[in-house]
Scaffold this motif. Structure first.
Motif, PDB file in Angstrom:
ATOM      1  N   ALA A  13      -7.062  36.564   1.791  1.00  0.00           N
ATOM      2  CA  ALA A  13      -7.176  35.549   0.912  1.00  0.00           C
ATOM      3  C   ALA A  13      -6.007  35.132   0.471  1.00  0.00           C
ATOM      4  CB  ALA A  13      -8.037  36.259  -0.263  1.00  0.00           C
ATOM      5  N   LEU A  14      -4.853  35.823   0.275  1.00  0.00           N
ATOM      6  CA  LEU A  14      -3.497  35.486  -0.111  1.00  0.00           C
ATOM      7  C   LEU A  14      -3.034  34.395   0.992  1.00  0.00           C
ATOM      8  CD1 LEU A  14      -1.846  38.908  -1.745  1.00  0.00           C
ATOM      9  CD2 LEU A  14      -2.654  36.601  -3.092  1.00  0.00           C
ATOM     10  N   MET A  15      -3.213  34.706   2.083  1.00  0.00           N
ATOM     11  CA  MET A  15      -2.493  33.900   3.226  1.00  0.00           C
ATOM     12  C   MET A  15      -3.140  32.450   3.152  1.00  0.00           C
ATOM     13  SD  MET A  15      -0.427  35.677   4.564  1.00  0.00           S
ATOM     14  CE  MET A  15      -0.101  34.655   6.186  1.00  0.00           C
ATOM     15  N   ILE A  16      -4.507  32.274   2.736  1.00  0.00           N
ATOM     16  CA  ILE A  16      -5.037  31.116   2.840  1.00  0.00           C
ATOM     17  C   ILE A  16      -5.213  30.389   1.525  1.00  0.00           C
ATOM     18  CG2 ILE A  16      -6.716  31.728   4.714  1.00  0.00           C
ATOM     19  CD1 ILE A  16      -8.779  32.052   2.584  1.00  0.00           C
ATOM     20  N   ALA A  17      -4.631  31.001   0.515  1.00  0.00           N
ATOM     21  CA  ALA A  17      -4.643  30.521  -0.895  1.00  0.00           C
ATOM     22  C   ALA A  17      -3.819  29.019  -0.960  1.00  0.00           C
ATOM     23  CB  ALA A  17      -3.871  31.374  -2.071  1.00  0.00           C
ATOM     24  N   ASN A  18      -2.656  28.869  -0.008  1.00  0.00           N
ATOM     25  CA  ASN A  18      -2.143  27.765  -0.141  1.00  0.00           C
ATOM     26  C   ASN A  18      -2.753  26.573   0.512  1.00  0.00           C
ATOM     27  OD1 ASN A  18      -2.038  28.683   2.571  1.00  0.00           O
ATOM     28  ND2 ASN A  18       0.331  28.615   2.731  1.00  0.00           N
ATOM     29  N   LYS A  19      -4.105  26.977   1.009  1.00  0.00           N
ATOM     30  CA  LYS A  19      -4.804  25.842   1.771  1.00  0.00           C
ATOM     31  C   LYS A  19      -5.770  25.024   0.629  1.00  0.00           C
ATOM     32  CE  LYS A  19      -5.311  27.788   6.497  1.00  0.00           C
ATOM     33  NZ  LYS A  19      -6.060  28.176   7.544  1.00  0.00           N
ATOM     34  N   ALA A  20      -5.552  25.496  -0.636  1.00  0.00           N
ATOM     35  CA  ALA A  20      -6.323  24.956  -1.707  1.00  0.00           C
ATOM     36  C   ALA A  20      -5.939  23.638  -1.863  1.00  0.00           C
ATOM     37  CB  ALA A  20      -6.181  25.732  -2.830  1.00  0.00           C
ATOM     38  N   PHE A  21      -7.038  22.744  -2.479  1.00  0.00           N
ATOM     39  CA  PHE A  21      -6.454  21.455  -2.470  1.00  0.00           C
ATOM     40  C   PHE A  21      -7.050  21.020  -3.850  1.00  0.00           C
ATOM     41  CE2 PHE A  21     -10.428  21.704  -0.137  1.00  0.00           C
ATOM     42  CZ  PHE A  21     -11.411  20.884  -0.813  1.00  0.00           C
ATOM     43  N   GLU A  22      -6.714  19.921  -4.514  1.00  0.00           N
ATOM     44  CA  GLU A  22      -6.766  19.410  -5.825  1.00  0.00           C
ATOM     45  C   GLU A  22      -7.879  18.375  -5.733  1.00  0.00           C
ATOM     46  OE1 GLU A  22      -3.429  18.557  -7.721  1.00  0.00           O
ATOM     47  OE2 GLU A  22      -2.862  20.493  -8.261  1.00  0.00           O
ATOM     48  N   VAL A  23      -9.007  18.293  -6.708  1.00  0.00           N
ATOM     49  CA  VAL A  23      -9.957  17.341  -6.960  1.00  0.00           C
ATOM     50  C   VAL A  23      -9.997  16.828  -8.284  1.00  0.00           C
ATOM     51  CG1 VAL A  23     -12.452  16.882  -6.642  1.00  0.00           C
ATOM     52  CG2 VAL A  23     -11.261  18.242  -4.950  1.00  0.00           C
ATOM     53  N   GLY A  24     -10.164  15.543  -8.449  1.00  0.00           N
ATOM     54  CA  GLY A  24     -10.491  15.141  -9.867  1.00  0.00           C
ATOM     55  C   GLY A  24      -9.310  14.169 -10.334  1.00  0.00           C
ATOM     56  N   THR A  25      -9.637  13.182 -11.182  1.00  0.00           N
ATOM     57  CA  THR A  25      -8.701  12.337 -11.927  1.00  0.00           C
ATOM     58  C   THR A  25      -8.307  12.680 -13.354  1.00  0.00           C
ATOM     59  OG1 THR A  25     -10.378  10.852 -12.447  1.00  0.00           O
ATOM     60  CG2 THR A  25      -9.194  10.803 -10.485  1.00  0.00           C
ATOM     61  N   SER A  26      -9.468  12.687 -14.354  1.00  0.00           N
ATOM     62  CA  SER A  26      -9.113  13.066 -15.527  1.00  0.00           C
ATOM     63  C   SER A  26      -9.026  14.553 -15.785  1.00  0.00           C
ATOM     64  CB  SER A  26     -10.459  12.706 -16.495  1.00  0.00           C
ATOM     65  OG  SER A  26     -11.517  13.447 -16.080  1.00  0.00           O
ATOM     66  N   GLN A  27      -9.365  15.408 -14.810  1.00  0.00           N
ATOM     67  CA  GLN A  27      -9.099  16.861 -14.917  1.00  0.00           C
ATOM     68  C   GLN A  27      -8.900  17.338 -13.541  1.00  0.00           C
ATOM     69  OE1 GLN A  27     -12.264  19.194 -16.275  1.00  0.00           O
ATOM     70  NE2 GLN A  27     -10.898  21.121 -16.435  1.00  0.00           N
ATOM     71  N   THR A  28      -7.753  18.139 -13.213  1.00  0.00           N
ATOM     72  CA  THR A  28      -7.464  18.306 -11.819  1.00  0.00           C
ATOM     73  C   THR A  28      -8.128  19.630 -11.475  1.00  0.00           C
ATOM     74  OG1 THR A  28      -5.353  16.961 -11.701  1.00  0.00           O
ATOM     75  CG2 THR A  28      -5.680  18.877 -10.039  1.00  0.00           C
ATOM     76  N   ILE A  29      -8.875  19.876 -10.410  1.00  0.00           N
ATOM     77  CA  ILE A  29      -9.414  21.137 -10.154  1.00  0.00           C
ATOM     78  C   ILE A  29      -8.813  21.700  -8.801  1.00  0.00           C
ATOM     79  CG2 ILE A  29     -11.806  22.381  -9.833  1.00  0.00           C
ATOM     80  CD1 ILE A  29     -12.847  20.481 -11.766  1.00  0.00           C
TER      81      ILE A  29
END
Length: 1028
Positions: free
Chosen positions: A900-916
């Motif tokens: 999980a730690l190895m793939i955490a950097n694969k997370a991406f951001e979604v949203g304009t008024s709020q970034t998730i």
């Protein structure tokens, strides 16, 4: 129409006396009616009160019985006088009410009728004819005509073609088929019956029931149409005093003989006889078999409607109460009809229908057979039945009807379950619970009922059972306990159904929102709630409408009709087919059984069969079925399996020329013993004399286990509960099996006490007593009947003096010491309220111990310990195994967290008024628990707001999925449980959970990549919309 002379033959005129209330007819004829001083029921053999000829003005009777009726003839019809229960009120031709004080008011006939109806509100309380009286009068009527009164058979038929006893003729099916000889030429019964194929009509019509009594008279090759017709008319018009002009007759369209008897010999007018087609008036048992025309008697509630264009199927006017079947043909495979050598009569008079007519109530439910149950339910619901609306009355009728069926089914050994007969009971109980809850009936927390309602109402059913089935009162404690347990369990199920409905409605709303359509609950879902969780579709619809969601009632109706079709196929046909085997045995007498006294005898081969076909000769190596004129072989019955042994054919100088090994013996076509085996040597022919020899050692094993079974039942009754009754058994060579009705598992202590008691009886060396006696004498002596067995007038009673006495045709030891020892090897539940004990005795016990000893030796050798050290060693190994598994699980979790730690950097951001932050990935073969830990670790790492969706394939053919959302994501209205479900379906599975965390599974690993891609697209789309 009926002439005055004809009518006067049925009704005796009386002259008015002082104090009688007088009504004048137009022709000057007078009829007197004297009010009784007190209401009473007519019982015993007192003359029955005749019916009025017409109720055009006053269709309902007064609530109190009238001791004297008088009839006057005017212009060829009868006139009736009715006194209303108000001082000095007299009903006159002018339709006015006159008071004794001289006041009078002019009112319309309809008003008189309304006043009469109001005064007769409690009419069922004082019925002229009780249901018990009608039943006894019917039986006595035919007993006086040389019919043997036979007891009702069980609701559990000895017939594999039907689930329950659905007709009065069912117990006589083998006689009608010629499978067994008749014991009497004529019989009459009051048969308890169950039909559930049209359960939805209960309460909606005036006549539909699940439980009912069918009064019948039967002729087995004795009398035929003429007598059956004449007696049915005499019973109806003289014994029960039904007005002849109110009776209509139907006959089969081609049955001129029946038509002529009704018209010319009985005197029924032509305009009261209707010819009807085969669908209505030709009785058939099935595609082939015995059949014949039938004739029915109908009662007319509205003769004022005349005789033109009469439809006997009009339930608002007519009720069929007596059906006469003239069984005179056999339908062959090619559809042709051939006359039966023995013509039979099969009739049925519905007790509830006749009670409705004689007690003058608007439907069968308001007769004294059912209404007291309805009154009990009404009192619990704090409802007045007479003042209730139709929907409320319907529910009360369902309670009254269904509880009768439930009580008698449980009494006959049918317990609630999810299959077969048990499901019938369970479904009826659930319908009653639903009806009771909707009526607001609340249970009383008394007598350990824990809030259950059904046992309280069922007490009334049991109270009314005396003349229907006396055994019901004896079994009352067990019946009430089963009802309580099943009701409480179902209430929990019903509450779970409410929870499921809430989820279904949420899903329907969500799906509609996504597709832009009107939210609708599918008919399949509505039916699932109805059928599985007992949720009324009306309640489902009401709750759905409150949330703006419709219900697909067309889809629901389709599902309901499918179930009804299956139910009709399973329940509604008594299969009476003349089988090929009957031709084979037409000239073969029943097999003489000599096996109680000897284990070998000389016998003659009467018939041989190979693959069900008769043959004359069979050679070595073939499997055969052999019929002998007499046999020492016991045929399987009463739970005891058939004997094994040999048939020997000897030639000159007593040399064996043929040997047949017998591996099974079954009864067929009554008392024919079918010996099934294989020819080991030589040739066997019909007509040859053989020596039939039973395997003595195996017979002894069966005897030991059969007697031990009797001792087991006696011990259970003595130590556990007198209410315990047998629900099935198996007496085999290697063990015995005993099924019994009991709601709890036996403790180890109870099992030990049972074994000690039985082994004490064995050690006492008690000699058994066996004798044949009349069935009634045996029951009075306290003999117990075996489950599922049918008995003749003479029965065999096996007694272990001071211990047990049972009706039993099986083989038994002479002395209990022959059993040697008894051991219970298992005790378990096999159905709701049914337990099973397996045990061994005698030689089988020694075998059992030897096998266990051999297994213990092998175990000691493998573990390298002594026998007394095995338990300690196994416990130590199990503890080591638990520790090893824990270590492996911890390692897997750490490995998953590392991934999980190895793939955490694969997370991406979604949203304009709020970034998730969003992460959707596969973790290969990580197991479900480790996948859960990885998702939790990632949520902590990514921090709020974040959404994590992971998938893996831990094993072949298995998919694991998990969705984890932080609080900020949940606050946007996105729930993990609802999100992961559709994704899991793509992998052939499903799942759900909390709004912030959910797990799911599937069976299609090959679909995981595309499922995760779909999850990625959906979560991006939803979050983009929510945060734009």
């Amino acid at each position: 129409m009926f002439s005055a002379t004809y009518l006067n033959a049925h009704f005796q005129k009386t002259k008015p006396k002082t104090g009688d209330i007088i009504s004048k007819t137009e022709g000057g004829a007078m009829a007197a009616l004297k009010l009784p001083h007190s209401p009473r029921l007519i019982q015993g053999r007192q003359p029955l009160v005749p019916f009025p000829a017409s109720t055009m003005l006053f269709p309902k009777p007064p609530s109190s019985p009238l001791s004297n009726y008088s009839f006057a003839t005017s212009s060829g019809f009868l006139t009736r006088t009715l006194a209303l229960f108000s001082p000095g009120i007299v009903a006159c031709k002018s339709s006015s009410l006159r008071g004794v004080r001289g006041n009078q008011s002019r009112i319309r006939s309809a008003s008189v009728q309304r006043v009469a109806e109001e005064l007769m509100e409690d009419q069922s309380k004082y019925s002229l004819f009780s249901g018990d009286s009608i039943r006894q009068r019917f039986l006595d009527f035919y007993a006086s005509r040389d019919h043997k009164i036979l007891p009702s058979a069980s609701l559990v038929p000895d017939d594999p073609t039907v689930l329950l006893t659905i007709a009065g003729m069912l117990p006589f099916k083998p006689i009608f088929l010629g499978k067994i000889p008749r014991q009497v030429p004529r019989a009459t019964t009051a048969q308890r019956c169950i039909r559930t194929n049209d359960v939805e009509n209960v309460g909606r019509t005036a006549r539909h029931h699940t439980f009912f009594e069918m009064l019948g008279n039967f002729s087995f090759g004795d009398y035929f149409k003429k007598e059956a017709i004449q007696w049915s008319w005499e019973l109806s018009t003289k014994e029960f005093q039904l007005p002849p002009e109110r009776l209509w007759i139907s006959v089969y369209e081609d049955d001129d003989e029946a038509f002529e008897i009704w018209h010319k010999e009985v005197g029924v007018p032509v305009d009261h006889i209707k010819r009807m087609g085969a669908d209505d008036n030709f009785w058939m048992s099935g595609a082939t078999g015995p059949c014949g025309p039938c004739s029915e008697i109908y009662y007319d509630f509205h003769p004022e409607r005349g005789t033109a264009d009469v439809d006997l199927g009009d339930d608002t006017r007519f009720i069929e109460f007596y059906n006469l079947v003239f069984m005179e043909y056999n339908k062959k495979d090619d559809g042709t009809l051939e006359p039966l050598k023995q013509k039979n009569i099969d009739t049925g008079l519905g007790l509830e229908r006749m009670a409705r007519i004689l007690q003058k109530v608007p439907n069968n439910y308001e007769t004294d057979l059912i209404y007291p149950i309805i009154e009990k339910a009404s009192a619990l619901a704090n409802i007045s039945y007479p003042l209730a609306d139709e929907q409320t009355k319907l529910k009360l009728k369902v309670v009254g009807d269904h509880l009768r069926a439930i009580v008698y089914l449980i009494s006959d050994g049918v317990l609630p379950s999810n299959i077969g007969r048990g499901y019938v009971v369970r479904r009826l109980i659930r319908r009653v619970v639903r009806a009771g809850r909707s009526l607001g009936i609340k249970g009383e927390r008394r007598d350990n009922l824990e809030g259950a309602v059904l046992p309280i109402i069922a007490e009334k059913v049991i109270e009314l059972s005396t003349h229907i089935d006396p055994d019901v009162k004896i079994k009352a404690p067990r019946i009430l306990e089963e009802l309580k347990k099943e009701e409480l369990n179902f209430v929990q199920t019903l509450e779970r159904g409410e929870t499921l409905l809430e989820k279904m409605l949420a899903d329907a709303s969500s799906n509609a929102e996504k597709s832009g359509t009107v939210p609708c609950l599918s008919g399949k879902d509505a039916f699932l709630l109805y059928d599985t969780f007992g949720f009324p579709v009306e309640l489902t619809t009401e709750i759905a409408e409150e949330q703006g969601i419709t219900v697909d009632m067309n889809g629901f109706d389709i599902e309901m009709e499918n179930q009804r079709r299956l139910s009709r196929a399973a329940h509604n046909v008594v299969k009476l087919a003349v089988e090929d085997g009957t031709n084979l045995t037409n000239n073969i007498n029943k097999t003489e059984f000599v096996g109680y006294d000897t284990l070998s005898t000389q016998a003659v081969v009467e018939s041989l069969m190979v693959n069900g076909s008769p043959v004359i000769q069979v050679s070595e190596g073939n499997d055969i079925e052999v019929l002998l004129n007499k046999t020492p072989f016991y045929a399987e019955s009463g739970g005891q399996i058939g004997d094994h042994g040999f048939l020997y054919v000897t030639g000159g100088e007593k040399q064996q020329t043929a040997v047949v090994e017998i591996k099974d013996v079954q009864k067929s076509l009554g008392d024919l013993f079918i010996h099934k085996g294989t020819i080991k040597e030589g040739v066997l022919e019909v007509g040859r004399e053989v020596e039939a020899a039973v395997d003595a050692k195996l017979r002894q094993r069966a005897k030991v286990h059969h007697t031990a079974t009797h001792l087991l039942q006696a011990a259970l009754k003595k130590l556990i509960s007198q209410e315990i009754s047998q629900a099935g058994s198996l007496v085999a060579f290697d063990r015995l099996r005993f099924d019994f009705n009991y709601g709890h598992a036996l403790t180890d202590t109870q099992i030990e006490e049972i074994e000690q008691l039985i082994n004490g009886w064995i050690e006492a060396s008690t000699s058994l007593k066996t004798k044949v006696m009349p069935l009634n004498d045996a029951k009075e002596a306290g003999a117990i009947a075996m489950f599922g067995e049918k008995y003749g007038e003479q029965v065999r009673v096996v007694e272990v003096p001071g211990v047990s006495m049972e009706l039993c045709g099986g083989t038994h030891v002479s002395n209990t010491s022959e059993i040697r020892v008894f051991k219970i090897i298992s005790e378990q539940g096999i159905a709701s309220g049914v337990r099973r004990i397996e045990a061994v005795a005698g030689e089988a016990f020694i075998e059992y111990i030897n096998v266990r000893e051999s297994q213990m030796k092998n175990l000691c050798s493998m573990l390298k310990v002594k026998a007394e050290e095995v338990t300690t060693r196994v416990e130590k190994l199990l503890e080591e195994l638990r520790m090893s598994r824990t270590e492996v699980a911890n390692l897997r979790t750490k490995a998953a967290e590392y991934k999980a730690l190895m793939i955490a950097n694969k997370a991406f951001e979604v949203g304009t008024s709020q970034t998730i932050r969003v992460l959707v990935e596969s973790l290969d073969d990580v197991d479900a628990d480790s996948l859960k830990a990885a998702a939790e670790n990632l949520i902590d790492t990514l921090q709020d707001p974040a959404a994590v969706i992971l998938g893996s394939c831990p094993d072949e053919g298995k998919v694991s999925l998990v969705a984890a959302f932080t609080p900020a994501v949940v606050d946007l209205g996105i729930q993990a449980g609802k999100f992961i479900g559709p994704i899991a379906k793509l992998c052939g599975g499903g799942g759900g959970g909390r709004p912030n965390f959910a797990q799911a599974g599937g069976r299609k690993p090959e679909n995981l990549p595309s499922a995760l891609e779909k999850a990625r697209e959906d979560i991006i789309s939803i979050l983009s919309q929510k945060t734009s």
